[in-house]
Design a protein around this motif. Structure first.
Motif, mmCIF file in Angstrom:
data_model
loop_
_atom_site.group_PDB
_atom_site.id
_atom_site.type_symbol
_atom_site.label_atom_id
_atom_site.label_comp_id
_atom_site.label_asym_id
_atom_site.label_seq_id
_atom_site.Cartn_x
_atom_site.Cartn_y
_atom_site.Cartn_z
ATOM 1 N N UNK A 1 7.855 2.205 5.102
ATOM 2 C CA UNK A 1 8.955 1.539 4.385
ATOM 3 C C UNK A 1 8.611 1.433 2.898
ATOM 4 N N UNK A 2 7.351 1.025 2.619
ATOM 5 C CA UNK A 2 6.921 0.900 1.223
ATOM 6 C C UNK A 2 6.994 2.236 0.507
ATOM 7 N N UNK B 1 11.348 6.302 14.380
ATOM 8 C CA UNK B 1 11.427 5.865 12.978
ATOM 9 C C UNK B 1 11.981 7.004 12.118
ATOM 10 N N UNK B 2 11.461 8.210 12.346
ATOM 11 C CA UNK B 2 11.901 9.364 11.543
ATOM 12 C C UNK B 2 13.380 9.648 11.780
ATOM 13 N N UNK B 3 13.800 9.568 13.063
ATOM 14 C CA UNK B 3 15.206 9.855 13.385
ATOM 15 C C UNK B 3 16.128 8.855 12.685
ATOM 16 N N UNK B 4 15.659 7.621 12.607
ATOM 17 C CA UNK B 4 16.500 6.575 12.026
ATOM 18 C C UNK B 4 16.516 6.613 10.499
ATOM 19 N N UNK C 1 0.854 -1.208 0.000
ATOM 20 C CA UNK C 1 0.000 0.000 0.000
ATOM 21 C C UNK C 1 0.880 1.245 0.000
ATOM 22 N N UNK C 2 1.943 1.214 0.791
ATOM 23 C CA UNK C 2 2.867 2.357 0.836
ATOM 24 C C UNK C 2 3.498 2.605 -0.529
ATOM 25 N N UNK C 3 3.900 1.531 -1.190
ATOM 26 C CA UNK C 3 4.494 1.657 -2.522
ATOM 27 C C UNK C 3 3.459 2.262 -3.484
ATOM 28 N N UNK C 4 2.224 1.719 -3.446
ATOM 29 C CA UNK C 4 1.190 2.183 -4.379
ATOM 30 C C UNK C 4 0.867 3.664 -4.150
#
Ligand SMILES: Nc1ncnc2c1ncn2[C@@H]1O[C@H](COP(=O)(O)OP(=O)(O)O)[C@@H](O)[C@H]1O
Ligand SMILES: [Mg+2]
Length: 332
Positions: free
Chosen positions: A263-264, A326-329, A112-115
């Motif tokens: 991630x996607x 997550x954002x920091x990484x 879904x993230x990729x799309x």
């Protein structure tokens, strides 16, 4: 749309219906006499907006993004819309066979993230130069408006205007809910939002507007987006917010779902720290409680629902901590 009305509408698209199934009011799955399957949907939008949506989706399709929209090279896809005798507009789109992505499957969420990122990328060319149908400037006023609505309900609860248990619940937890909405406003003010809203030409992208498990379909060709009623120009954090909200709300705000979506997305396009700041502000607003308090039919105004919504709001704090990590990484 009454059953008898849909045959004449289908005829306007040049098709004959052999079978139909009502999905909900205003949406039918239909099979034509030639055996093709479509969705016939009422679009309560003005003609100008419909034409804009159509133009942009055709372009997105040409750019290779998978969207359930008409194919203008087929006889059924020649018309962007048809109008009923009552003056309501309908669109006919190919029915995409496949499955709904499940938030239980992280690989579905990644898809879904990729799309979504591909949709954003493909939509970019379509909105260059001229910014129509933008909601970039409305974030703060939308939060304030919803907060005002919640406050109004709290005042009514103090007067015991609702059932005893609902009034008592709202009186008891009203200040906590307002703390969350204040926090959302403060996060928005500290997010760089005002700089973006001044530059819609630079930062605006084409947003789907209601991404989530029920508006993606996965099959062997890839991940399709469907349901384009809410397409508009906005900051991309808005779409990420919708997809994350719709995917996590019924799964106890399990951060791994959001992480898979992000991630996607990042597999296709970079995300910046500021995207996360905006996302955080929208997620912090007590939207689930707002929906329970509002006349939104799918979430009835009951004490059980209020309790469920509050539990959901309480999970968002820890969820946002993980989002920050997550954002920091993962971004610059
Ligand atoms: N073109 C399509 N292909 C496959 N399924 C569809 C299509 N259009 C609608 N559906 C199904 O019908 C449901 C409701 O349609 P949708 O356009 O998303 O309406 P709503 O505005 O109610 O969300 C979708 O979640 C999906 O399951
Ligand atoms: Mg939908």
């Amino acid at each position: 749309m009454s059953e008898s009305m849909i045959n004449p509408i289908a005829e306007r698209f040049g098709i004959k219906i052999s079978r139909k199934k009502k999905i909900r009011g205003g949406i039918y799955r239909i099979v034509t006499s030639k055996g093709k399957t479509f969705s016939l949907k009422r679009m309560p939008k003005r003609v100008g907006r419909l034409k804009w949506i159509d133009r942009i989706l055709l372009r997105i399709q040409r750019n290779g993004s998978l969207v359930a929209w008409r194919n203008p090279n087929t006889p059924e896809g020649r018309k962007p819309y048809a109008t009923s005798r009552k003056g309501e507009h309908y669109v006919l789109t190919p029915w995409i066979s496949g499955r709904k992505p499940s938030p239980r499957s992280l690989s579905d969420m990644r898809r879904c993230g990729v799309a979504l990122a591909r949709f954003h990328k493909a939509g970019h060319a379509g909105i260059k130069g001229k910014i129509a149908y933008s909601r970039i400037g409305s974030w703060y006023s939308a939060l304030r408006h919803r907060e005002g609505y919640i406050k109004h309900k709290i005042v009514k609860a103090r007067r015991n205007a609702f059932s005893l248990s609902n009034s008592r619940f709202i009186k008891q937890h009203g200040s906590e809910i307002l703390r969350y909405s204040n926090r959302a406003k403060a996060l928005l003010q500290g997010s760089g939002y005002y700089q973006y809203r001044r530059n819609p030409r630079k930062f605006g992208i084409l947003c789907h507007g209601d991404g989530g498990p029920s508006n993606f379909i996965i099959n062997s060709k890839g991940t399709y987006l469907i349901d384009f009623e809410t397409v508009h120009v906005d900051l991309r954090a808005y779409d990420l917010y919708r997809v994350i909200y719709n995917s996590c709300k019924d799964y106890k705000w399990n951060f791994s779902i959001a992480s898979a979506i992000l991630d996607g997305y990042r597999q296709v396009s970079k995300l910046h720290k500021n995207d996360f700041k905006l996302l955080r502000a929208l997620l912090r607003f007590p939207y689930t409680t707002y929906l329970v308090l509002s006349p939104f039919k799918r979430l009835p105004f009951t004490k059980r629902r209020l309790q469920w919504a509050l539990e959901s709001e309480r999970k968002i704090g820890p969820f946002l901590k993980k989002l920050d990590e997550y954002a920091a990484k993962n971004c610059s």
